[in-house]
Scaffold this motif. Sequence first.
Motif, mmCIF file in Angstrom:
data_model
loop_
_atom_site.group_PDB
_atom_site.id
_atom_site.type_symbol
_atom_site.label_atom_id
_atom_site.label_comp_id
_atom_site.label_asym_id
_atom_site.label_seq_id
_atom_site.Cartn_x
_atom_site.Cartn_y
_atom_site.Cartn_z
ATOM 1 N N LYS A 153 1.062 -1.059 -0.129
ATOM 2 C CA LYS A 153 -0.054 -0.204 0.110
ATOM 3 C C LYS A 153 1.424 1.071 0.064
ATOM 4 O O LYS A 153 1.072 1.959 -1.352
ATOM 5 N N GLU A 154 1.426 1.485 0.720
ATOM 6 C CA GLU A 154 2.174 2.769 1.471
ATOM 7 C C GLU A 154 4.022 2.441 1.805
ATOM 8 O O GLU A 154 3.966 1.312 2.363
ATOM 9 N N GLU A 155 4.505 2.821 1.497
ATOM 10 C CA GLU A 155 5.706 2.743 2.084
ATOM 11 C C GLU A 155 5.992 3.653 3.034
ATOM 12 O O GLU A 155 6.317 5.095 3.011
ATOM 13 N N VAL A 156 7.088 3.743 4.488
ATOM 14 C CA VAL A 156 6.849 4.270 5.347
ATOM 15 C C VAL A 156 8.550 4.329 5.819
ATOM 16 O O VAL A 156 9.293 3.629 5.385
ATOM 17 N N LYS A 157 8.607 5.706 4.921
ATOM 18 C CA LYS A 157 10.184 5.848 5.674
ATOM 19 C C LYS A 157 10.609 6.243 7.071
ATOM 20 O O LYS A 157 12.054 5.722 7.362
ATOM 21 N N ALA A 158 9.826 6.895 7.594
ATOM 22 C CA ALA A 158 10.398 6.667 9.194
ATOM 23 C C ALA A 158 9.085 7.077 9.544
ATOM 24 O O ALA A 158 8.534 7.294 9.871
ATOM 25 N N ILE A 159 10.009 7.493 11.815
ATOM 26 C CA ILE A 159 9.203 7.694 12.513
ATOM 27 C C ILE A 159 9.294 9.290 12.685
ATOM 28 O O ILE A 159 10.316 9.542 13.103
ATOM 29 N N THR A 160 8.309 9.414 13.419
ATOM 30 C CA THR A 160 8.508 11.705 13.504
ATOM 31 C C THR A 160 8.356 11.373 14.787
ATOM 32 O O THR A 160 7.580 11.238 15.523
ATOM 33 N N TYR A 161 8.689 12.483 15.773
ATOM 34 C CA TYR A 161 8.369 12.884 16.648
ATOM 35 C C TYR A 161 7.329 14.144 16.623
ATOM 36 O O TYR A 161 6.713 14.023 17.741
ATOM 37 N N HIS A 162 6.954 13.777 15.719
ATOM 38 C CA HIS A 162 6.060 15.248 15.738
ATOM 39 C C HIS A 162 5.185 14.602 15.980
ATOM 40 O O HIS A 162 3.926 13.796 16.137
ATOM 41 N N LYS A 163 4.631 15.548 17.084
ATOM 42 C CA LYS A 163 3.017 15.777 17.508
ATOM 43 C C LYS A 163 2.942 14.270 18.242
ATOM 44 O O LYS A 163 1.676 14.066 18.392
ATOM 45 N N MET A 164 4.208 13.514 18.449
ATOM 46 C CA MET A 164 4.092 12.138 19.163
ATOM 47 C C MET A 164 3.529 12.667 21.185
ATOM 48 O O MET A 164 3.972 13.887 21.280
ATOM 49 N N ASN A 165 2.390 11.532 21.343
ATOM 50 C CA ASN A 165 1.726 12.145 22.528
ATOM 51 C C ASN A 165 1.614 10.278 22.927
ATOM 52 O O ASN A 165 1.296 9.943 22.235
ATOM 53 N N ILE A 166 1.838 10.507 25.174
ATOM 54 C CA ILE A 166 1.053 8.802 25.223
ATOM 55 C C ILE A 166 0.513 9.263 26.073
ATOM 56 O O ILE A 166 1.082 10.653 27.049
ATOM 57 N N SER A 167 -1.103 9.189 26.500
ATOM 58 C CA SER A 167 -1.905 9.811 27.421
ATOM 59 C C SER A 167 -2.602 8.546 28.764
ATOM 60 O O SER A 167 -2.360 7.113 27.506
ATOM 61 N N ASN A 168 -2.925 8.964 29.006
ATOM 62 C CA ASN A 168 -3.533 7.540 29.937
ATOM 63 C C ASN A 168 -5.097 8.818 30.662
ATOM 64 O O ASN A 168 -4.853 9.355 31.615
ATOM 65 N N ASN A 169 -6.488 8.520 30.105
ATOM 66 C CA ASN A 169 -7.373 8.595 30.180
ATOM 67 C C ASN A 169 -7.967 7.533 30.883
ATOM 68 O O ASN A 169 -9.167 6.890 30.402
#
Length: 181
Positions: A153-169
């Motif tokens: 389908k798509e080629e993923v080149k890399a992971i980014t830190y842009h807007k990366m977030n982990i939350s516990n609600n």
Amino acid sequence: MSGYEYFETMADIGITSYGETLEKAFENAGRGLFNIMVDIDKIDNKNALGKFQIASDDLLSLLYDYLTELLILHDSEFLLLSNFKINIESVVEEQDDDNNDESDTIENSNDVMNVTNMVNMDNKDSNEKFKEYYTLDCYYFGEEYDKAKHEAKEEVKAITYHKMNISNNEGEFKINFIVDL
């Protein structure tokens, strides 16, 4: 709900994954990542292909390192993965004053969101320092890429830190991250 969904960004794609535990949210993040590349429902996930362990200074770095390791497995070994079994632990080590590499683990916790950050805190009575980091053990399941079976389908080149977030609600963990296509 599948455990993950996508959100649009400029030229790239974002993934939001969910889980009742942090580990489940990480597992679903891996599934969402591979579903960008191929239809993961067509991946035979009965075979445990291997295991890796990583350690990182904080949870966002752990997420980045985990997803990057999955991309490396895909790119270097032509693996398609659709199932993961993850264990995450918080480790706090006592650091020697002489800054040598020997240290004693003083705390382990699977409840990583509630661990007090003790990175390089000074203890006034004994001048001890502490370092906290996280470890992740990942067993991964899937198969080798087969052009006849798996439509790319798509080629993923890399992971980014842009807007990366982990939350516990209230007991639901939510992870957001963006991949570079």
